[in-house]
Design a protein around this motif. Structure first.
Motif, PDB file in Angstrom:
ATOM      1  N   HIS A 180      35.756   5.464  38.237  1.00  0.00           N
ATOM      2  CA  HIS A 180      35.530   5.058  36.850  1.00  0.00           C
ATOM      3  C   HIS A 180      34.894   6.192  36.045  1.00  0.00           C
ATOM      4  CE1 HIS A 180      34.293   2.732  33.372  1.00  0.00           C
ATOM      5  NE2 HIS A 180      33.063   3.183  33.546  1.00  0.00           N
ATOM      6  N   LEU A 181      33.855   6.817  36.599  1.00  0.00           N
ATOM      7  CA  LEU A 181      33.185   7.900  35.884  1.00  0.00           C
ATOM      8  C   LEU A 181      34.138   9.055  35.605  1.00  0.00           C
ATOM      9  CD1 LEU A 181      29.707   8.010  37.660  1.00  0.00           C
ATOM     10  CD2 LEU A 181      30.151   7.368  35.281  1.00  0.00           C
ATOM     11  N   THR A 182      35.032   9.344  36.556  1.00  0.00           N
ATOM     12  CA  THR A 182      35.978  10.441  36.344  1.00  0.00           C
ATOM     13  C   THR A 182      36.950  10.108  35.233  1.00  0.00           C
ATOM     14  OG1 THR A 182      35.821  10.847  38.725  1.00  0.00           O
ATOM     15  CG2 THR A 182      37.488  12.078  37.520  1.00  0.00           C
ATOM     16  N   ARG A 183      37.381   8.866  35.160  1.00  0.00           N
ATOM     17  CA  ARG A 183      38.281   8.478  34.072  1.00  0.00           C
ATOM     18  C   ARG A 183      37.560   8.554  32.722  1.00  0.00           C
ATOM     19  NH1 ARG A 183      43.121   6.832  35.687  1.00  0.00           N
ATOM     20  NH2 ARG A 183      43.421   5.923  37.757  1.00  0.00           N
ATOM     21  N   VAL A 184      36.275   8.188  32.693  1.00  0.00           N
ATOM     22  CA  VAL A 184      35.497   8.321  31.465  1.00  0.00           C
ATOM     23  C   VAL A 184      35.416   9.789  31.051  1.00  0.00           C
ATOM     24  CG1 VAL A 184      33.206   8.054  30.447  1.00  0.00           C
ATOM     25  CG2 VAL A 184      34.163   6.217  31.847  1.00  0.00           C
ATOM     26  N   LEU A 185      35.174  10.651  32.022  1.00  0.00           N
ATOM     27  CA  LEU A 185      35.106  12.084  31.731  1.00  0.00           C
ATOM     28  C   LEU A 185      36.440  12.614  31.210  1.00  0.00           C
ATOM     29  CD1 LEU A 185      33.030  13.400  34.766  1.00  0.00           C
ATOM     30  CD2 LEU A 185      32.370  13.532  32.355  1.00  0.00           C
ATOM     31  N   GLU A 190      39.737  20.955  35.376  1.00  0.00           N
ATOM     32  CA  GLU A 190      38.968  20.540  36.542  1.00  0.00           C
ATOM     33  C   GLU A 190      38.668  19.038  36.525  1.00  0.00           C
ATOM     34  OE1 GLU A 190      37.368  22.810  39.615  1.00  0.00           O
ATOM     35  OE2 GLU A 190      39.410  22.294  39.034  1.00  0.00           O
ATOM     36  N   VAL A 191      38.604  18.445  35.345  1.00  0.00           N
ATOM     37  CA  VAL A 191      38.459  16.987  35.290  1.00  0.00           C
ATOM     38  C   VAL A 191      39.746  16.341  35.799  1.00  0.00           C
ATOM     39  CG1 VAL A 191      38.019  14.995  33.821  1.00  0.00           C
ATOM     40  CG2 VAL A 191      36.832  17.149  33.381  1.00  0.00           C
ATOM     41  N   ARG A 192      40.877  16.874  35.369  1.00  0.00           N
ATOM     42  CA  ARG A 192      42.159  16.382  35.896  1.00  0.00           C
ATOM     43  C   ARG A 192      42.236  16.581  37.403  1.00  0.00           C
ATOM     44  NH1 ARG A 192      46.834  18.823  31.881  1.00  0.00           N
ATOM     45  NH2 ARG A 192      45.820  18.358  29.886  1.00  0.00           N
TER      46      ARG A 192
END
Length: 417
Positions: free
Chosen positions: A220-225, A234-236
Motif C-alpha cells: 500500500h505504501l509503495t502504491r501511495v509513493l 526506483e518507485v516503479r
C-alpha cells in the motif's frame, strides 16, 4: 468479567496491534507533537483496551477506539505540562472535537505518510531514519529490526532513542514534505518500505512464515509513493519487486504449513495479474535509463516469475543482473544471493569459495542464511558431514519456526546420507 470476554479482548487487542498500531501512532503524534509522548499514550491506550473491551465488548472499529483514547491521553499530558493550550490553542479545540468522533478512515493514510516523512528527515542519519520509521510507523519489533540490520537489539534501540530525541530537539515538523523536498527523502523511504516488506515476507521470528499485515502495508505504501512520484523509476522498481515476489505468496508453504523453497513451488498457482503488472513496471523503469537497485532486483524477480521451472531460469542472466546490482549496492547480502545464482549457472563448486569468504564477513555474523546456503552447496557436492555441521550452525541462528523446520529436515537428510 468472564474468562471468555477476557480472552476475546486479548485476541482483539493483539489483532489491533498488528493492524492498527501504525495508524494510531501516526494520528497521536500529530496531536502530541512528540514521538515519545505519542508512543507512551498509544501503549496506554492498548492497555486500557484490555480492560474496557473485556468489560464492554470489542468495539465495531477498534482502531478508532484506540486512536480516540490515545489522543485523549496525549491531550491530558500536554495540559499537565501547560504547554499545549499556551502554544497551540486552536489545535486543542480541533483535537478535542475530533477525539469524540470516529476518525475519518480516509485521512488515516495521510497521518501515516506524514510520520513516514517525519522519520525520514534528512537531519537524521540514514540508519536512524529507517529504524525509527520501521519501529513507530510500521510497528515492527526492535528485535526484528535489529535482525534486518544485522546488529544487536540494544544497538538498534539506542539508535531509535537518539533519533526521537533529535526530532524533538530540532523541532522537526509533522507534515508531508513539499514536492521539492520529496527527492532527498525518497531513498530512505524506499529502504523503509523494502525492509518492511522483507520483514513480512519472511518473518525474522515467530511461528508464521509470512506476516501478511506487513506485506500488505508495504504494498500500500509503495502504491501511495507511486501516486506521489509517478516519474521516479526506483518507485516503479520497488513496486515491481514487491508484486513479483508477492505473486508467489500462496505457494510458499504446503497445506501443513511446511516451507517450500522456490524449486518446490507450484508455479501454476502464482498470481499472474501481479506478475504482469510487475513486468510492466520493470520495463517502464528500464526505459527511463535511470536504473537503480530496486529496478535491478525487480528484473531478477521477473526472470524467476517467467521461468517454467527453477532449473529453467535464465541463471546466467540472473548472475549478470546481480553483477550490476553489486555496483550500485555493494551489500554482502546481495553478494550472497549472487553466489546462489552462480551455483545454479556454473555449479556449486563455483560458488563455494564466495560463500566461504562471506562467512568470514563480520557484517553477516549471525545471519543464518550464510551457513544455510553453505550447507546446501556442500550437500549438492556430496560433502554430507560438512553440510550437516553447516545446517547445525544455521539452526543455532534461525528464529522463524517454518525455516527451522526446513533446516531440520535438511539436516536429517544429510545425516542419513
Amino acid at each position: 468479567m468472564s474468562n471468555a470476554g477476557t480472552a476475546a479482548a486479548e485476541r482483539a487487542v493483539a489483532d489491533a496491534h498488528r493492524r492498527e498500531w501504525a495508524f494510531v501512532v501516526a494520528a497521536t503524534a500529530r496531536v502530541a507533537g512528540d514521538l515519545d509522548v505519542a508512543e507512551e499514550c498509544v501503549q496506554d491506550a492498548y492497555l486500557a483496551a484490555l480492560d474496557a473491551w473485556a468489560r464492554d465488548g470489542v468495539p465495531h472499529k477498534p482502531g478508532a477506539w484506540l486512536t480516540a483514547t490515545a489522543k485523549r491521553r496525549a491531550l491530558d499530558v500536554l495540559r499537565r505540562e501547560k504547554v499545549f493550550r499556551s502554544k497551540m490553542p486552536l489545535l486543542v479545540e480541533s483535537a478535542e472535537e475530533e477525539v469524540v468522533e470516529e476518525p475519518d478512515e480516509d485521512a488515516v493514510p495521510d497521518d501515516r505518510l506524514r510520520l513516514v516523512f517525519t522519520c525520514c528527515h534528512p537531519a537524521l542519519a540514514r540508519e536512524a531514519q529507517v529504524a525509527l520509521t520501521l519501529r513507530l510507523v510500521c510497528g515492527v519489533s526492535t528485535g526484528d529490526i535489529a535482525r534486518a540490520f544485522l546488529v544487536s537489539e540494544p544497538t538498534l534501540a539506542a539508535r531509535v532513542t537518539r533519533a526521537k530525541k533529535k526530532i524533538a530537539a530540532a523541532r522537526i515538523p509533522y507534515r508531508v514534505p513539499e514536492a521539492s523536498e520529496l527527492p532527498e527523502r525518497l531513498d530512505a523511504v524506499l529502504i523503509v518500505v523494502h525492509l518492511l516488506y522483507t520483514t513480512g515476507h519472511t518473518a525474522p521470528s515467530g511461528a508464521d512464515l509470512v506476516r501478511a499485515d506487513l506485506v500488505d502495508r508495504a504494498l500500500h505504501l509503495t502504491r501511495v509513493l507511486l501516486a506521489l512520484m509517478p516519474d521516479e523509476p526506483e518507485v516503479r522498481g520497488l513496486l515491481a519487486l514487491l508484486l513479483l515476489t508477492d505473486a508467489r505468496r500462496a505457494t510458499r508453504t504446503d497445506a501443513e504449513g511446511r516451507l517450500l523453497v522456490l524449486a518446490e513451488q507450484d508455479r501454476s498457482v502464482w498470481d499472474r495479474a501481479a506478475i504482469q503488472e510487475g513486468k510492466g513496471l520493470v520495463v517502464g523503469a528500464f526505459r527511463t535509463g535511470r536504473v537503480g537497485r530496486y529496478a535491478l532486483q525487480a528484473a531478477i524477480a521477473s526472470l524467476h516469475a517467467v521461468a517454467s521451472s527453477y532449473a529453467a531460469t535464465d541463471w546466467p542472466q540472473v548472475v549478470r543482473l546481480y553483477d550490476e546490482l553489486l555496483k550500485r549496492w555493494p551489500s554482502p547480502v546481495v553478494a550472497l544471493n549472487r553466489a546462489v545464482a552462480v551455483s545454479m549457472a556454473h555449479g556449486p563448486e563455483a560458488a563455494l569459495d564466495d560463500v566461504e569468504a562471506l562467512a568470514r564477513d563480520d557484517r553477516l555474523a549471525g545471519y543464518h542464511y550464510v551457513p544455510a546456503i553453505r550447507a546446501d552447496l556442500l550437500r549438492r557436492l556430496g560433502r554430507q558431514r560438512e553440510a550437516a555441521d553447516a545446517y547445525r550452525a544455521a539452526l543455532d541462528l534461525v528464529d522463524n519456526d517454518a525455516e527451522r523446520e526446513l533446516l531440520t529436515a535438511r539436516l536429517a537428510e544429510v545425516a542419513l546420507g
